[in-house]
Design a protein around this motif. Structure first.
Motif, PDB file in Angstrom:
ATOM      1  N   LEU A 208      -5.457  -3.888  69.650  1.00 42.60           N
ATOM      2  CA  LEU A 208      -6.346  -3.221  68.704  1.00 42.60           C
ATOM      3  C   LEU A 208      -7.661  -2.859  69.399  1.00 42.60           C
ATOM      4  O   LEU A 208      -7.949  -3.334  70.499  1.00 42.60           O
ATOM      5  N   PRO A 209      -8.492  -1.990  68.762  1.00 42.32           N
ATOM      6  CA  PRO A 209      -9.786  -1.640  69.370  1.00 42.32           C
ATOM      7  C   PRO A 209     -10.684  -2.856  69.545  1.00 42.32           C
ATOM      8  O   PRO A 209     -10.506  -3.897  68.914  1.00 42.32           O
ATOM      9  N   ASP A 210     -11.676  -2.714  70.421  1.00 40.33           N
ATOM     10  CA  ASP A 210     -12.707  -3.739  70.687  1.00 40.33           C
ATOM     11  C   ASP A 210     -12.113  -5.029  71.246  1.00 40.33           C
ATOM     12  O   ASP A 210     -12.659  -6.111  71.045  1.00 40.33           O
ATOM     13  N   GLY A 211     -11.000  -4.925  71.963  1.00 43.49           N
ATOM     14  CA  GLY A 211     -10.432  -6.095  72.621  1.00 43.49           C
ATOM     15  C   GLY A 211      -9.640  -7.017  71.712  1.00 43.49           C
ATOM     16  O   GLY A 211      -9.167  -8.060  72.164  1.00 43.49           O
ATOM     17  N   ALA A 212      -9.474  -6.671  70.433  1.00 40.55           N
ATOM     18  CA  ALA A 212      -8.693  -7.516  69.524  1.00 40.55           C
ATOM     19  C   ALA A 212      -7.195  -7.277  69.751  1.00 40.55           C
ATOM     20  O   ALA A 212      -6.781  -6.242  70.276  1.00 40.55           O
ATOM     21  N   ARG A 213      -6.386  -8.266  69.336  1.00 41.10           N
ATOM     22  CA  ARG A 213      -4.937  -8.161  69.489  1.00 41.10           C
ATOM     23  C   ARG A 213      -4.243  -8.693  68.235  1.00 41.10           C
ATOM     24  O   ARG A 213      -4.735  -9.612  67.579  1.00 41.10           O
ATOM     25  N   HIS A 214      -3.119  -8.079  67.928  1.00 41.08           N
ATOM     26  CA  HIS A 214      -2.246  -8.562  66.860  1.00 41.08           C
ATOM     27  C   HIS A 214      -1.151  -9.383  67.530  1.00 41.08           C
ATOM     28  O   HIS A 214      -0.353  -8.852  68.298  1.00 41.08           O
ATOM     29  N   VAL A 215      -1.133 -10.687  67.249  1.00 41.42           N
ATOM     30  CA  VAL A 215      -0.181 -11.586  67.911  1.00 41.42           C
ATOM     31  C   VAL A 215       0.648 -12.300  66.864  1.00 41.42           C
ATOM     32  O   VAL A 215       0.318 -12.316  65.662  1.00 41.42           O
TER      33      VAL A 215
ATOM     34  N   LEU B 259       2.724 -16.044  66.279  1.00 40.67           N
ATOM     35  CA  LEU B 259       2.997 -17.411  66.704  1.00 40.67           C
ATOM     36  C   LEU B 259       3.935 -18.022  65.681  1.00 40.67           C
ATOM     37  O   LEU B 259       3.579 -18.188  64.511  1.00 40.67           O
ATOM     38  N   GLY B 260       5.142 -18.334  66.137  1.00 43.46           N
ATOM     39  CA  GLY B 260       6.142 -18.804  65.188  1.00 43.46           C
ATOM     40  C   GLY B 260       6.559 -17.651  64.289  1.00 43.46           C
ATOM     41  O   GLY B 260       6.966 -16.592  64.735  1.00 43.46           O
ATOM     42  N   ASP B 261       6.438 -17.832  62.971  1.00 43.37           N
ATOM     43  CA  ASP B 261       6.771 -16.771  62.021  1.00 43.37           C
ATOM     44  C   ASP B 261       5.544 -16.229  61.317  1.00 43.37           C
ATOM     45  O   ASP B 261       5.655 -15.617  60.256  1.00 43.37           O
ATOM     46  N   GLN B 262       4.348 -16.445  61.879  1.00 43.46           N
ATOM     47  CA  GLN B 262       3.108 -15.995  61.252  1.00 43.46           C
ATOM     48  C   GLN B 262       2.346 -15.082  62.206  1.00 43.46           C
ATOM     49  O   GLN B 262       2.321 -15.306  63.418  1.00 43.46           O
ATOM     50  N   ASP B 263       1.706 -14.035  61.626  1.00 46.48           N
ATOM     51  CA  ASP B 263       0.928 -13.082  62.400  1.00 46.48           C
ATOM     52  C   ASP B 263      -0.547 -13.469  62.354  1.00 46.48           C
ATOM     53  O   ASP B 263      -1.066 -13.936  61.338  1.00 46.48           O
ATOM     54  N   TYR B 264      -1.230 -13.202  63.495  1.00 40.69           N
ATOM     55  CA  TYR B 264      -2.652 -13.547  63.615  1.00 40.69           C
ATOM     56  C   TYR B 264      -3.404 -12.382  64.253  1.00 40.69           C
ATOM     57  O   TYR B 264      -2.836 -11.581  64.997  1.00 40.69           O
ATOM     58  N   LEU B 265      -4.711 -12.345  63.955  1.00 33.93           N
ATOM     59  CA  LEU B 265      -5.647 -11.491  64.686  1.00 33.93           C
ATOM     60  C   LEU B 265      -6.290 -12.342  65.771  1.00 33.93           C
ATOM     61  O   LEU B 265      -6.867 -13.387  65.486  1.00 33.93           O
TER      62      LEU B 265
ATOM     63  N   GLU C 192       5.633 -23.003  77.483  1.00 35.41           N
ATOM     64  CA  GLU C 192       5.033 -21.799  76.917  1.00 35.41           C
ATOM     65  C   GLU C 192       4.613 -22.059  75.468  1.00 35.41           C
ATOM     66  O   GLU C 192       5.267 -22.812  74.736  1.00 35.41           O
ATOM     67  N   SER C 193       3.519 -21.396  75.059  1.00 37.47           N
ATOM     68  CA  SER C 193       3.013 -21.597  73.704  1.00 37.47           C
ATOM     69  C   SER C 193       3.803 -20.825  72.663  1.00 37.47           C
ATOM     70  O   SER C 193       3.744 -21.154  71.479  1.00 37.47           O
ATOM     71  N   GLY C 194       4.553 -19.806  73.073  1.00 34.49           N
ATOM     72  CA  GLY C 194       5.296 -18.979  72.122  1.00 34.49           C
ATOM     73  C   GLY C 194       4.455 -17.886  71.500  1.00 34.49           C
ATOM     74  O   GLY C 194       4.892 -17.213  70.564  1.00 34.49           O
ATOM     75  N   LEU C 195       3.237 -17.664  72.021  1.00 34.98           N
ATOM     76  CA  LEU C 195       2.354 -16.624  71.489  1.00 34.98           C
ATOM     77  C   LEU C 195       2.784 -15.267  72.043  1.00 34.98           C
ATOM     78  O   LEU C 195       2.828 -15.073  73.254  1.00 34.98           O
ATOM     79  N   ARG C 196       3.117 -14.315  71.150  1.00 37.41           N
ATOM     80  CA  ARG C 196       3.572 -12.991  71.569  1.00 37.41           C
ATOM     81  C   ARG C 196       2.595 -11.935  71.073  1.00 37.41           C
ATOM     82  O   ARG C 196       2.180 -11.958  69.906  1.00 37.41           O
ATOM     83  N   VAL C 197       2.220 -11.007  71.959  1.00 37.48           N
ATOM     84  CA  VAL C 197       1.312  -9.914  71.615  1.00 37.48           C
ATOM     85  C   VAL C 197       2.136  -8.769  71.035  1.00 37.48           C
ATOM     86  O   VAL C 197       3.017  -8.225  71.680  1.00 37.48           O
ATOM     87  N   LEU C 198       1.828  -8.400  69.777  1.00 39.09           N
ATOM     88  CA  LEU C 198       2.553  -7.315  69.112  1.00 39.09           C
ATOM     89  C   LEU C 198       1.831  -5.983  69.210  1.00 39.09           C
ATOM     90  O   LEU C 198       2.455  -4.933  69.267  1.00 39.09           O
ATOM     91  N   GLU C 199       0.482  -6.014  69.241  1.00 35.98           N
ATOM     92  CA  GLU C 199      -0.286  -4.769  69.222  1.00 35.98           C
ATOM     93  C   GLU C 199      -1.678  -5.023  69.780  1.00 35.98           C
ATOM     94  O   GLU C 199      -2.279  -6.058  69.502  1.00 35.98           O
TER      95      GLU C 199
END
Length: 632
Positions: free
Chosen positions: A262-269, A271-277, A253-260
């Motif tokens: 967002l509109p227009d198909g975007a997601r707040h994820v 990975l590790g200890d850093q947040d990404y769009l 597993e990559s360890g990528l977790r979806v947190l939220e």
């Protein structure tokens, strides 16, 4: 009231004021941070979307620029002669050198030739220790596709080199074998992926490509390569092992977790200890999806700046309010002092009479103002009705413009053919080949008739429908609507599934208005499937007792709960601004209601929207419908 009680009340009041000030400051800072986050998120999503779109175009161009190469090599005479010779008489070294030169010129990883059984008989890397010579690749998907006579595409890890690559293959037939015979071999071109990943590493974001199983096959971050978004099932692992797509890699597993979401198909994820769009786009041609992970550090920084700015603004407002409140208290004290001096009976009587007189004047003015508002409302309602009629006409002209663009595309093909036939006829006449010239002129005549039929379709749609209802073939109305949308459906790669009952079903309707409704529904379905991977338009006609049901279904995203509530409301639309007036379904419902039927909409269980038209069945179906649209 004693002095201690008064002091205690003053302290309580001050405590409440300080608490209210602190709560208001926190609320202001929270609201400022929230607004700053939304603005920063919008800007970050826009920047990530642009980078994703550019990277998608770059990746498609990088992979497809070598699509031609296996077909080009498969048609070379030296390759075909090589396959036609016996193994003992083949000049393998010469062909290996040819493949190596082609590899260097095309700047690809490897080129090799497989025989009918999938064994490598020539390769550009014949001199290397990890050469493909003698290796059997019959288990690979690109071999099975090409040996069946089709072009092959496949992505996998190399079983010899362990390097990732994208494979193109083409069938090869030996000299003397016709094109309809089974292939005698397979030409394979392997394109390396390291170069495109090195270009991605210059971006301030992480790009990755995942296959249909959610396995990250390419990534600008080496740690994410050959990992999976979700744990793989046993059946999926078994299928991957059968083709040895990823050899024996564990695919964790990559360890990528979806947190939220967002509109227009975007997601707040995370990975590790850093947040990404996270934004993604499909790569339908390769059955992949391209993802971008944009760090959200700018959003956190914007939140802090927004909170500090809001806190500073609140401090200024509070200071100004305190000064204003002090001045207000002083003014009130002066007013109370003056009011005590004017509290006499005479003044109270005069004040009462003045108030009565003022109130009377206000009532008269209010009645006059109310009369004016009633007249303005009537004028506004009249203007609204006129505007609504103009918008209905605008919606019809918009559809007519779209159809005209499609029909213009349909006319360009026969016009080009007419020009070619005319030029050929002139040459044939000059050479006294009258029969051949007559054949060309006959072809021109058929093309002119086809163009006349296409033009008649546009005139048929542009004219107004009649008030008299006639017996109309439902299948023929669908055929007419599809002819208008032929070019647009073909350009959008939409597959049409026709489920028409036999014999034809006849309804009592006005053909022009019914065809207008069908054109509207088919156009909406085509728009709804613009972002879908699978595009399928299902048209159905069936008779149920005294009713005929005409259905238009698509494989798009379907209708939301909000859309189901307001679907047939005028001016309601789910399209982007400037893409529609929101009148099509409202007008269609009114037309079907005038024809004595009803228009319904729902979501299909397997996905997509379904629109059903219920119309009364005709009592007699003896009157045939014309083959093409009538002239206006």
């Amino acid at each position: 009231m004693t002095g201690d009680t008064r002091q205690r009340k003053i302290r309580i009041r001050r405590t409440l004021i300080v608490a209210a000030f602190g709560i208001a400051l926190v609320l202001f800072m929270w609201q400022g941070a929230r607004l700053a986050r939304e603005q920063a998120l919008t800007e970050l999503r826009h920047a990530a979307g642009n980078a994703l779109q550019l990277s998608r175009a770059n990746l498609i161009g990088y992979l497809t620029r070598h699509d031609y190469l296996p077909h080009l090599l498969a048609t070379r005479e030296s390759v075909r002669r090589f396959l036609a010779r016996d193994e003992r008489t083949r000049d393998t070294l010469t062909l290996n050198q040819l493949l190596d030169r082609s590899r260097a010129y095309a700047d690809v990883s490897d080129i090799y030739l497989l025989d009918r059984d999938g064994t490598t008989i020539a390769a550009s890397n014949w001199q290397r220790t990890d050469s493909f010579m003698g290796q059997n690749y019959a288990f690979r998907g690109y071999y099975r596709q090409a040996i069946n006579g089709r072009s092959g595409r496949f992505h996998a890890l190399g079983t010899q080199s362990g390097a990732r690559g994208y494979y193109f293959s083409a069938p090869v037939r030996a000299i003397g074998h016709a094109s309809n015979t089974p292939p005698d071999g397979v030409m394979v071109v392997k394109v390396g992926l390291d170069e495109i990943e090195r270009e991605w590493q210059s971006l301030d974001a992480t790009l990755l490509v995942a296959d249909i199983n959610g396995i990250i096959f390419m990534s600008s971050d080496p740690a994410l390569r050959l990992t999976a978004f979700q744990p793989l099932s046993k059946s999926a692992r078994k299928g991957l092992l059968s083709t040895r797509r990823y050899t024996d890699e564990p695919l964790p597993e990559s360890g990528l977790r979806v947190l939220e979401t967002l509109p227009d198909g975007a997601r707040h994820v995370r990975l590790g200890d850093q947040d990404y769009l996270n934004l993604s786009q499909p790569l339908a041609r390769f059955n992949w999806s391209l993802h971008i992970l944009q760090p959200m550090r700018p959003i956190v920084r914007a939140q802090w700046l927004g909170a500090l700015a809001a806190g500073g603004s609140w401090m200024l407002i509070a200071l100004g309010s305190a000064i204003g409140w002090q001045r207000y208290r002083l003014r009130r004290e002066r007013e109370r002092f003056a009011e005590r001096e004017r509290q006499t009976l005479a003044h109270a009587r005069d004040e009462l009479e003045r108030h009565v007189d003022a109130r009377t004047r206000e009532l008269v003015a209010s009645n006059h103002h109310l009369s004016q508002e009633i007249e303005e409302r009537k004028r506004a309602e009249q203007t609204l009705r006129q505007t609504r009629d103009e918008l209905v006409q605008a919606a019809r002209l918009a559809v007519l413009g779209q159809l005209a663009a499609s029909i213009n595309h349909e006319l360009n093909q026969p016009l080009g053919a007419i020009r070619a036939y005319a030029d050929n006829a002139r040459i044939l006449l000059a050479r006294q080949r009258v029969d051949d010239a007559d054949t060309n002129l006959a072809q021109i005549s058929e093309l002119v008739e086809r163009m006349a039929a296409i033009s008649a379709q546009l005139r048929q749609f542009s004219r107004k429908g009649g008030e008299t209802l006639t017996d109309v073939s439902a299948q023929a109305c669908f055929d007419y609507a599809l002819r208008l949308f032929h070019a647009r459906l073909e350009a959008s790669e939409i597959r049409i599934v026709s489920q028409m009952s036999e014999p034809a079903c006849w309804v009592r309707a006005d053909p022009v208005r019914l065809e207008q409704v069908l054109v509207n529904l088919i156009g909406n379905a085509q728009q709804a499937m613009s972002d879908s991977t699978e595009r399928q338009l299902i048209l159905t006609v069936k008779q149920q007792d005294e009713w005929v049901v005409l259905s238009v279904a698509d494989s798009g995203p379907g209708l939301s709960e909000e859309a189901m509530d307001y679907l047939f409301e005028p001016f309601y639309t789910t399209r982007a601004a400037g893409k529609g007036l929101g009148l099509g379904l409202s007008i269609s419902q009114r037309i079907i209601s005038d024809l004595g039927g009803r228009l319904e909409a729902c979501n299909r269980p397997e996905g997509g929207a379904l629109f059903m038209i219920h119309l009364p069945a005709a009592t007699s179906s003896n009157a045939p419908l014309p083959e093409g649209p009538a002239d206006a």
